[in-house]
Write a protein that holds these residues in place. Structure first.
Motif, PDB file in Angstrom:
ATOM      1  N   ARG A   4       0.838  -1.194   0.000  1.00 29.78           N
ATOM      2  CA  ARG A   4       0.000   0.000   0.000  1.00 29.78           C
ATOM      3  C   ARG A   4       0.875   1.246   0.000  1.00 29.78           C
ATOM      4  O   ARG A   4       1.832   1.344   0.744  1.00 29.78           O
ATOM      5  CB  ARG A   4      -0.904  -0.023   1.225  1.00 29.78           C
ATOM      6  N   GLU A   5       0.528   2.195  -0.847  1.00 31.07           N
ATOM      7  CA  GLU A   5       1.277   3.447  -0.949  1.00 31.07           C
ATOM      8  C   GLU A   5       0.465   4.641  -0.457  1.00 31.07           C
ATOM      9  O   GLU A   5       0.971   5.759  -0.444  1.00 31.07           O
ATOM     10  CB  GLU A   5       1.705   3.686  -2.408  1.00 31.07           C
ATOM     11  N   THR A   6      -0.786   4.411  -0.092  1.00 33.54           N
ATOM     12  CA  THR A   6      -1.637   5.489   0.418  1.00 33.54           C
ATOM     13  C   THR A   6      -2.340   5.001   1.678  1.00 33.54           C
ATOM     14  O   THR A   6      -2.359   3.803   1.973  1.00 33.54           O
ATOM     15  CB  THR A   6      -2.690   5.906  -0.623  1.00 33.54           C
ATOM     16  N   ASN A   7      -2.929   5.936   2.395  1.00 33.19           N
ATOM     17  CA  ASN A   7      -3.651   5.587   3.611  1.00 33.19           C
ATOM     18  C   ASN A   7      -5.082   5.163   3.293  1.00 33.19           C
ATOM     19  O   ASN A   7      -5.709   5.680   2.378  1.00 33.19           O
ATOM     20  CB  ASN A   7      -3.677   6.796   4.565  1.00 33.19           C
ATOM     21  N   PHE A  11      -8.131   7.716   7.057  1.00 31.37           N
ATOM     22  CA  PHE A  11      -6.899   8.506   7.033  1.00 31.37           C
ATOM     23  C   PHE A  11      -6.462   8.883   5.615  1.00 31.37           C
ATOM     24  O   PHE A  11      -5.367   9.371   5.408  1.00 31.37           O
ATOM     25  CB  PHE A  11      -5.767   7.732   7.731  1.00 31.37           C
ATOM     26  N   GLU A  12      -7.320   8.684   4.652  1.00 29.85           N
ATOM     27  CA  GLU A  12      -6.958   8.878   3.247  1.00 29.85           C
ATOM     28  C   GLU A  12      -6.539  10.311   2.925  1.00 29.85           C
ATOM     29  O   GLU A  12      -5.818  10.540   1.958  1.00 29.85           O
ATOM     30  CB  GLU A  12      -8.106   8.443   2.343  1.00 29.85           C
ATOM     31  N   HIS A  13      -6.949  11.268   3.732  1.00 32.58           N
ATOM     32  CA  HIS A  13      -6.582  12.672   3.488  1.00 32.58           C
ATOM     33  C   HIS A  13      -5.163  13.001   3.956  1.00 32.58           C
ATOM     34  O   HIS A  13      -4.638  14.058   3.621  1.00 32.58           O
ATOM     35  CB  HIS A  13      -7.582  13.607   4.181  1.00 32.58           C
ATOM     36  N   LEU A  14      -4.545  12.119   4.710  1.00 40.70           N
ATOM     37  CA  LEU A  14      -3.184  12.358   5.194  1.00 40.70           C
ATOM     38  C   LEU A  14      -2.193  11.999   4.086  1.00 40.70           C
ATOM     39  O   LEU A  14      -2.208  10.875   3.579  1.00 40.70           O
ATOM     40  CB  LEU A  14      -2.909  11.541   6.456  1.00 40.70           C
ATOM     41  N   PRO A  15      -1.306  12.913   3.702  1.00 42.35           N
ATOM     42  CA  PRO A  15      -0.425  12.677   2.555  1.00 42.35           C
ATOM     43  C   PRO A  15       0.716  11.688   2.798  1.00 42.35           C
ATOM     44  O   PRO A  15       1.200  11.084   1.853  1.00 42.35           O
ATOM     45  CB  PRO A  15       0.123  14.061   2.226  1.00 42.35           C
ATOM     46  N   SER A  73       2.308  15.830   7.115  1.00 39.29           N
ATOM     47  CA  SER A  73       3.369  16.192   6.163  1.00 39.29           C
ATOM     48  C   SER A  73       4.650  15.519   6.613  1.00 39.29           C
ATOM     49  O   SER A  73       4.774  15.075   7.759  1.00 39.29           O
ATOM     50  CB  SER A  73       3.571  17.715   6.110  1.00 39.29           C
ATOM     51  N   GLY A  74       5.616  15.471   5.709  1.00 41.72           N
ATOM     52  CA  GLY A  74       6.919  14.915   6.065  1.00 41.72           C
ATOM     53  C   GLY A  74       7.583  15.713   7.167  1.00 41.72           C
ATOM     54  O   GLY A  74       8.176  15.144   8.087  1.00 41.72           O
ATOM     55  N   GLU A  75       7.472  17.047   7.093  1.00 45.29           N
ATOM     56  CA  GLU A  75       8.087  17.873   8.130  1.00 45.29           C
ATOM     57  C   GLU A  75       7.397  17.670   9.476  1.00 45.29           C
ATOM     58  O   GLU A  75       8.057  17.607  10.517  1.00 45.29           O
ATOM     59  CB  GLU A  75       8.055  19.357   7.758  1.00 45.29           C
TER      60      GLU A  75
END
Length: 122
Positions: A4-7, A11-15, A73-75
């Motif tokens: 899986r590469e997406t949530n 949680f699908e809105h979390l990038p 986000s990554g940050e």
């Protein structure tokens, strides 16, 4: 092997995918050493409404629990890892009970270290 590469919902809105391999990838990108730490991802859908991104567990020193909002986000994920790692160092140095009893002081210290590393929050 299909990974899986997406949530998934809710949680699908979390990038950033809520997977340990992505946590490790972000840690490497931001040069955060996770050696000796245990990462646990909390997938409780109700916690998305909480204003927290992570928890360092004082009763299981060395464990970081990542809440859904850490994956905004990554940050954000990197800041959370770094911040919680500071708490783990505090627990190891002063003991979990002492740090918890002086929470405000140690929280300010962790935010100061985070700000020194990443700059002011957006």
């Amino acid at each position: 092997m299909n990974r899986r590469e997406t949530n998934a919902k809710p949680f699908e809105h979390l990038p950033v995918p809520m997977q340990v391999r992505y946590v490790k990838r972000i840690a490497r990108k931001y040069n955060i050493d996770l050696t000796g730490l245990r990462i646990r991802i909390d997938r409780n859908p109700y916690n998305i409404n909480l204003d927290i991104t992570g928890v360092a567990n004082p009763s299981r020193i060395g464990e970081i629990i990542l809440e859904p909002n850490a994956f905004r986000s990554g940050e954000e994920l990197a800041r959370t890892l770094f911040h919680e790692k500071i708490h783990i160092e505090q627990f190891r140095r002063y003991g979990g009970e002492y740090v918890q009893n002086n929470h405000a002081h140690f929280e300010r210290e962790a935010y100061a270290a985070e700000t020194a590393r990443f700059g002011e929050r957006w």
